[in-house]
Scaffold this motif. Structure first.
Motif: not given
Length: 312
Positions: A257-279
């Motif tokens: 579930v954690l990748p989804g949590i980090l992806s949603e955090l990026a989306l909710a803050t207007g952050t471009m999704h990058g490899s650092y989010v996946d890491s």
């Protein structure tokens, strides 16, 4: 990096005095130098925990950590490298009034200075570099932040050794020790709110933190692995609520579930999704990633992400 490195942690402690920024420097008695508050990691400690403890021991001020501001490395005798991790940390008026500092055998005095004067007063170039990193945060207007922390549950009994429902798998003895060990590091970031999957292993992971905070966690199936697997989870609703609240919080969930949590955090803050989010989502059990978000403008993007792993 060397196998004989000495690890330490500290902070650039800051405050506003009549609207003007000041940072805290310490005068060390033994070395007759001026430096930033810091100290060595005690056995079993995680770095964030060390930083908060050392600041309080050296200055008498209780702080919570903000954004990381760099790592200094220098050589000690005999041929040992010292590695010091630093965070920004605001000293509130209440914390300063409660300071227990008096001159002692280790620290002869503390001094609040402007960034310009601090650069000139510091004894070591490695400290000046940390101040420069901090100054860039000031220039970018992102000094005040709040953390949202994605936490993976601690070590649980394996599927092969469990005959009941997956959601009822408990923590192992090691997992219980891990859960206890991450309380202080999580509190170092000022956490006051806990949201957790309703799975037993997640609830048991945050139980020691709940006890220390004196506040019950919000238990929700929206972060559970069962809901994730069958498509009924609602991570977006949980993340949206926490970003709107702009308060430090822990979100405890599961590896898938954690990748989804980090992806949603990026989306909710207007952050471009990058490899650092996946890491940041690739956590070991009881590991956590701290996502720092601007307190004044959360939609400006994630300021920084740092990951911590337990030593147990």
């Amino acid at each position: 990096m060397t196998d004989t490195a000495v690890f330490a942690a500290g902070a650039v402690v800051w405050r506003l005095v009549e609207g003007k920024l000041r940072v805290l420097l310490i005068h060390r008695t033994k070395y007759r130098d001026v430096t930033l508050p810091k100290g060595k990691v005690d056995p079993g400690e995680m770095l964030a925990q060390t930083a908060v403890r050392e600041v309080r021991e050296e200055t008498g001020i209780k702080v919570v950590l903000g954004v990381p501001v760099g790592v200094s490395r220098y050589w000690m005798r005999p041929k040992r490298q010292k590695v010091v991790h630093y965070w920004a940390a605001e000293a509130t008026d209440d914390a300063i009034r409660a300071s227990s500092f008096v001159p002692n055998g280790e620290i002869s005095g503390v001094e609040w200075l402007s960034l310009k004067k601090a650069r000139a007063r510091l004894s070591y170039p490695v400290d000046v570099e940390i101040i420069e990193n901090f100054a860039r945060l000031v220039d970018d207007g992102v000094l005040r932040t709040f953390p949202l922390i994605a936490l993976r549950h601690a070590k649980a009994v394996s599927h092969d050794d469990w005959d009941g429902a997956d959601a009822e798998r408990p923590l192992t003895a090691r997992g219980q020790r891990q859960a206890a060990s991450i309380v202080a590091p999580l509190r170092a970031f000022g956490v006051r709110r806990v949201v957790t999957s309703d799975a037993l292993r997640c609830r048991q992971t945050v139980a020691p933190l709940e006890k220390k905070l004196g506040r019950a966690a919000r238990v929700t199936p929206k972060l559970s692995q069962d809901a994730w697997d069958d498509g009924t989870g609602d991570i977006r609703a949980v993340i949206g609520r926490r970003v709107r609240a702009r308060k430090p919080a822990v979100l405890c969930s599961h590896g898938p579930v954690l990748p989804g949590i980090l992806s949603e955090l990026a989306l909710a803050t207007g952050t471009m999704h990058g490899s650092y989010v996946d890491s940041a989502s690739a956590l070991e059990v009881a590991g956590f990633s701290v996502v720092h978000v601007s307190a004044t403008n959360p939609g400006s993007g994630i300021i920084s992400i740092e990951t911590h792993e337990p030593k147990i």
